[in-house]
Design a protein around this motif. Structure first.
Motif, PDB file in Angstrom:
ATOM      1  N   LEU A 273       0.882  -0.728   0.042  1.00  0.00           N
ATOM      2  CA  LEU A 273      -0.240  -0.315  -0.219  1.00  0.00           C
ATOM      3  C   LEU A 273       0.909   0.967   0.316  1.00  0.00           C
ATOM      4  CD1 LEU A 273      -2.502  -1.118   2.501  1.00  0.00           C
ATOM      5  CD2 LEU A 273      -2.838  -0.772  -0.010  1.00  0.00           C
ATOM      6  N   ASN A 274       2.390   1.047   0.874  1.00  0.00           N
ATOM      7  CA  ASN A 274       3.169   2.421   0.679  1.00  0.00           C
ATOM      8  C   ASN A 274       3.768   2.592  -0.933  1.00  0.00           C
ATOM      9  OD1 ASN A 274       3.872   3.794   3.330  1.00  0.00           O
ATOM     10  ND2 ASN A 274       4.349   1.782   3.938  1.00  0.00           N
ATOM     11  N   SER A 275       3.881   1.369  -1.052  1.00  0.00           N
ATOM     12  CA  SER A 275       4.412   1.457  -2.708  1.00  0.00           C
ATOM     13  C   SER A 275       2.777   2.524  -3.817  1.00  0.00           C
ATOM     14  CB  SER A 275       4.849   0.583  -3.305  1.00  0.00           C
ATOM     15  OG  SER A 275       3.433  -0.667  -4.159  1.00  0.00           O
ATOM     16  N   ARG A 276       2.170   2.203  -3.419  1.00  0.00           N
ATOM     17  CA  ARG A 276       0.669   3.263  -3.902  1.00  0.00           C
ATOM     18  C   ARG A 276       0.803   4.003  -3.904  1.00  0.00           C
ATOM     19  NH1 ARG A 276      -2.005  -1.151  -6.647  1.00  0.00           N
ATOM     20  NH2 ARG A 276      -4.492  -0.517  -6.956  1.00  0.00           N
ATOM     21  N   LYS A 277       1.351   4.560  -2.326  1.00  0.00           N
ATOM     22  CA  LYS A 277       1.366   5.769  -2.174  1.00  0.00           C
ATOM     23  C   LYS A 277      -0.255   6.209  -1.401  1.00  0.00           C
ATOM     24  CE  LYS A 277       4.686   7.834  -4.911  1.00  0.00           C
ATOM     25  NZ  LYS A 277       5.836   6.390  -5.655  1.00  0.00           N
ATOM     26  N   VAL A 278      -1.205   4.576  -0.800  1.00  0.00           N
ATOM     27  CA  VAL A 278      -1.269   5.473   0.201  1.00  0.00           C
ATOM     28  C   VAL A 278      -1.377   5.727   1.041  1.00  0.00           C
ATOM     29  CG1 VAL A 278      -3.648   3.531   0.602  1.00  0.00           C
ATOM     30  CG2 VAL A 278      -2.673   3.408  -1.265  1.00  0.00           C
ATOM     31  N   SER A 279      -2.492   6.721   1.218  1.00  0.00           N
ATOM     32  CA  SER A 279      -2.339   7.943   2.349  1.00  0.00           C
ATOM     33  C   SER A 279      -3.500   7.476   3.285  1.00  0.00           C
ATOM     34  CB  SER A 279      -2.953   9.548   1.615  1.00  0.00           C
ATOM     35  OG  SER A 279      -4.596   9.346   1.724  1.00  0.00           O
ATOM     36  N   ASN A 280      -4.439   6.949   3.180  1.00  0.00           N
ATOM     37  CA  ASN A 280      -4.597   6.185   4.224  1.00  0.00           C
ATOM     38  C   ASN A 280      -4.479   4.574   4.475  1.00  0.00           C
ATOM     39  OD1 ASN A 280      -5.960   5.507   1.923  1.00  0.00           O
ATOM     40  ND2 ASN A 280      -8.641   5.820   2.941  1.00  0.00           N
ATOM     41  N   ILE A 281      -3.502   4.261   4.438  1.00  0.00           N
ATOM     42  CA  ILE A 281      -3.731   3.163   4.947  1.00  0.00           C
ATOM     43  C   ILE A 281      -4.057   2.066   5.922  1.00  0.00           C
ATOM     44  CG2 ILE A 281      -1.259   1.089   5.358  1.00  0.00           C
ATOM     45  CD1 ILE A 281       0.194   3.017   3.856  1.00  0.00           C
ATOM     46  N   ASP A 282      -4.257   2.758   7.150  1.00  0.00           N
ATOM     47  CA  ASP A 282      -4.589   2.333   8.316  1.00  0.00           C
ATOM     48  C   ASP A 282      -6.291   2.097   7.771  1.00  0.00           C
ATOM     49  OD1 ASP A 282      -2.507   1.734   9.988  1.00  0.00           O
ATOM     50  OD2 ASP A 282      -2.866   3.557  10.349  1.00  0.00           O
ATOM     51  N   GLU A 283      -6.799   2.476   7.583  1.00  0.00           N
ATOM     52  CA  GLU A 283      -8.192   2.125   6.998  1.00  0.00           C
ATOM     53  C   GLU A 283      -8.866   1.642   6.046  1.00  0.00           C
ATOM     54  OE1 GLU A 283      -9.817   6.207   6.151  1.00  0.00           O
ATOM     55  OE2 GLU A 283      -9.008   7.399   7.001  1.00  0.00           O
ATOM     56  N   VAL A 284      -7.146   1.549   4.892  1.00  0.00           N
ATOM     57  CA  VAL A 284      -8.200   0.471   4.051  1.00  0.00           C
ATOM     58  C   VAL A 284      -7.575  -0.937   4.599  1.00  0.00           C
ATOM     59  CG1 VAL A 284      -6.354  -1.013   1.823  1.00  0.00           C
ATOM     60  CG2 VAL A 284      -7.548   2.211   1.901  1.00  0.00           C
ATOM     61  N   ILE A 285      -6.532  -1.110   5.524  1.00  0.00           N
ATOM     62  CA  ILE A 285      -6.060  -2.257   6.518  1.00  0.00           C
ATOM     63  C   ILE A 285      -7.561  -2.889   7.439  1.00  0.00           C
ATOM     64  CG2 ILE A 285      -5.033  -4.039   7.659  1.00  0.00           C
ATOM     65  CD1 ILE A 285      -2.799  -1.640   6.955  1.00  0.00           C
ATOM     66  N   GLU A 286      -8.142  -1.749   7.332  1.00  0.00           N
ATOM     67  CA  GLU A 286      -9.799  -1.936   8.241  1.00  0.00           C
ATOM     68  C   GLU A 286     -10.522  -2.396   7.393  1.00  0.00           C
ATOM     69  OE1 GLU A 286     -12.257   0.379  11.260  1.00  0.00           O
ATOM     70  OE2 GLU A 286     -10.255   0.729  10.450  1.00  0.00           O
ATOM     71  N   GLU A 287     -10.702  -2.330   6.512  1.00  0.00           N
ATOM     72  CA  GLU A 287     -11.878  -2.642   5.519  1.00  0.00           C
ATOM     73  C   GLU A 287     -11.366  -3.755   4.848  1.00  0.00           C
ATOM     74  OE1 GLU A 287     -15.215  -1.238   5.123  1.00  0.00           O
ATOM     75  OE2 GLU A 287     -14.511   0.086   6.787  1.00  0.00           O
ATOM     76  N   ILE A 288      -9.799  -4.368   4.458  1.00  0.00           N
ATOM     77  CA  ILE A 288      -9.464  -4.933   4.008  1.00  0.00           C
ATOM     78  C   ILE A 288     -10.362  -6.780   5.573  1.00  0.00           C
ATOM     79  CG2 ILE A 288      -7.387  -7.035   3.682  1.00  0.00           C
ATOM     80  CD1 ILE A 288      -6.513  -3.803   1.881  1.00  0.00           C
ATOM     81  N   GLU A 289      -9.615  -6.416   6.497  1.00  0.00           N
ATOM     82  CA  GLU A 289      -9.938  -7.077   7.748  1.00  0.00           C
ATOM     83  C   GLU A 289     -11.145  -7.392   7.780  1.00  0.00           C
ATOM     84  OE1 GLU A 289      -8.075  -6.025  10.778  1.00  0.00           O
ATOM     85  OE2 GLU A 289      -5.949  -6.428  10.693  1.00  0.00           O
ATOM     86  N   LYS A 290     -12.163  -6.533   7.590  1.00  0.00           N
ATOM     87  CA  LYS A 290     -13.354  -6.765   7.575  1.00  0.00           C
ATOM     88  C   LYS A 290     -14.208  -7.327   6.521  1.00  0.00           C
ATOM     89  CE  LYS A 290     -14.687  -2.554  10.148  1.00  0.00           C
ATOM     90  NZ  LYS A 290     -15.096  -0.583   9.885  1.00  0.00           N
ATOM     91  N   ASP A 291     -13.325  -7.442   5.291  1.00  0.00           N
ATOM     92  CA  ASP A 291     -14.087  -8.760   4.104  1.00  0.00           C
ATOM     93  C   ASP A 291     -13.930  -9.994   4.459  1.00  0.00           C
ATOM     94  OD1 ASP A 291     -14.172  -9.408   1.256  1.00  0.00           O
ATOM     95  OD2 ASP A 291     -13.128  -7.352   0.393  1.00  0.00           O
ATOM     96  N   GLU A 292     -15.419 -10.636   3.992  1.00  0.00           N
ATOM     97  CA  GLU A 292     -15.290 -11.655   4.535  1.00  0.00           C
ATOM     98  C   GLU A 292     -15.151 -12.489   3.391  1.00  0.00           C
ATOM     99  OE1 GLU A 292     -19.700 -12.305   4.597  1.00  0.00           O
ATOM    100  OE2 GLU A 292     -19.970 -11.039   6.018  1.00  0.00           O
TER     101      GLU A 292
END
Length: 308
Positions: A273-292
Motif C-alpha cells: 500500500l505504501n508503494s501505491r502512495k496510499v494516504s489512508n493505509i490504516d483505513e484500507v487495512i481495516e476494510e480488508i480485515e472486515k472483508d468476508e
C-alpha cells in the motif's frame, strides 16, 4: 485494463525476481494436499489433466497485459493448483514464449513427471521448478498427501528421468518441516536421492506463511544451516524479497487479487500500500480485515491475509 482472471502480479519471488504469474488451474485444484500449503487444504483433488480454462482466453489476457506493462523478470506458470494438470500446458508455455523475450518458468509438485506427455510439455519451459519434499512413500504421505494411488517411487522415477532429458534450468525445492523431515537421517536420505537427479540448483524452504495444518512448524535455524551445508543447497529464507505489484487501480481489489494466489503478511501488505502512495493505509487495512472474502490468520504473532 480489464479485470484479470489468469494473469497476476508481478509477485516478488525470492528465486525468480519479479514474477508475473499465469494461472491455468482453478483454485485449490491439485493432486496433492500438502500439509504446509499456504492456500489451505486442497478441496478439488484430481489427477486428471483437463483444459480447465480455454487456452485462447488465457493468451488473450496475457496479450492485453503486455500492452500496458513489461515490468517483470520472468513469466511463471503456477497459480492456485498444480499447473501440470492443465492439458494444454505445452501449448501455453510455447505461446507465452512467442509473446515475450522474458524466460518462462513452471512451478510443479512433480507428481505427474512420470507422464511422458507432461515431460514433453515441460520441455518447452526455460526453467522448471519441481518439489522433492519426500524421500520415501511414508514421508510423502505425511507431507504431500498425494491423490489416490500416486506412489512416491513413480514420482521420483519421473523426476529422475525428466532431469536427464531436460535441457533447460532445473531448480529443485525441498520443503523442510520441523520434526518430520529435518533430522540428520532425513538429510542423509535426501543426499542419496539427489545424486540420481541432474539439476542446476537446489533450494531449501520452510513454511513462513500459515500452513494448511496447524501442527506444521518451521525448522530451526540450526537444522536449516545443517541441511544447507550437507545438501549444498540455498536457503530461500536467506534470499531477499521484492515488492508486490498490481495493475488494478482499486486498492482493495488489488489486495484481493494478489491474496488469491499469494497470501500477504502484515508487513508485505503495508509495504504494498505504501508503494501505491496510499494516504489512508490504516483505513484500507481495516476494510480488508472486515472483508468476508479474506481470512486473517495470526501465525507466530504475524498477521497473514489469505483469500477464503
Amino acid at each position: 485494463m480489464q479485470t484479470l482472471k489468469y494473469v497476476y502480479g508481478p509477485i516478488p519471488s525470492r528465486r525468480l525476481g519479479r514474477s508475473l504469474g499465469v494461472s491455468p488451474i482453478p483454485k485449490k485444484t491439485c493432486n496433492y494436499s500438502c500439509v504446509y500449503c499456504q492456500l489451505g487444504r486442497t478441496n478439488k483433488m484430481t489427477n486428471e489433466r483437463q483444459e480447465f480454462f480455454k487456452l485462447e482466453d488465457i493468451i488473450a489476457e496475457f496479450k492485453d497485459y503486455l500492452k500496458h506493462s513489461d515490468g517483470f523478470d520472468v513469466v511463471t506458470v503456477v497459480g492456485e493448483g498444480e499447473p501440470t494438470l492443465y492439458s494444454r500446458l505445452g501449448e501455453l508455455v510455447r505461446t507465452l514464449k512467442s509473446l515475450t523475450t522474458k524466460p518462462v518458468a513452471v512451478i510443479t509438485n512433480g507428481a505427474l513427471l512420470n507422464d511422458k506427455k507432461v515431460q514433453e510439455d515441460l520441455m518447452e519451459a526455460d526453467i522448471v521448478l519441481p518439489s522433492v519434499n519426500a524421500y520415501d512413500d511414508t514421508i510423502s504421505k505425511k507431507i504431500d498427501r498425494p491423490y489416490g494411488r500416486i506412489k512416491f517411487e513413480d514420482i521420483l522415477n519421473g523426476i529422475i528421468e525428466f532431469s536427464h532429458k531436460y535441457t533447460g534450468e532445473l531448480w529443485l525445492e525441498i520443503m523442510l518441516l520441523d520434526g518430520i523431515n529435518d533430522d540428520k537421517h532425513s538429510i542423509e536420505e535426501y543426499k542419496k536421492l539427489l545424486k540420481k537427479i541432474k539439476y542446476t540448483r537446489l533450494y531449501l524452504n520452510t513454511p513462513v506463511r500459515p500452513p494448511a495444518e496447524v501442527y506444521i512448524n518451521m525448522v530451526s535455524k540450526e537444522n536449516m544451516k545443517y541441511a544447507v551445508e550437507e545438501l549444498k543447497g540455498i536457503s530461500i529464507d536467506m534470499l531477499s524479497d521484492g515488492a508486490f505489484y498490481s495493475e488494478i487501480d482499486d486498492n482493495h481489489e488489488a489486495v484481493l487479487s494478489l491474496c488469491k494466489r499469494h497470501p500477504m503478511n502484515q508487513f508485505e501488505l503495508r509495504s504494498f500500500l505504501n508503494s501505491r502512495k496510499v494516504s489512508n493505509i490504516d483505513e484500507v487495512i481495516e476494510e480488508i480485515e472486515k472483508d468476508e472474502k479474506i481470512n486473517v490468520i495470526d501465525y507466530k504473532g504475524i498477521k497473514t491475509y489469505r483469500l477464503k
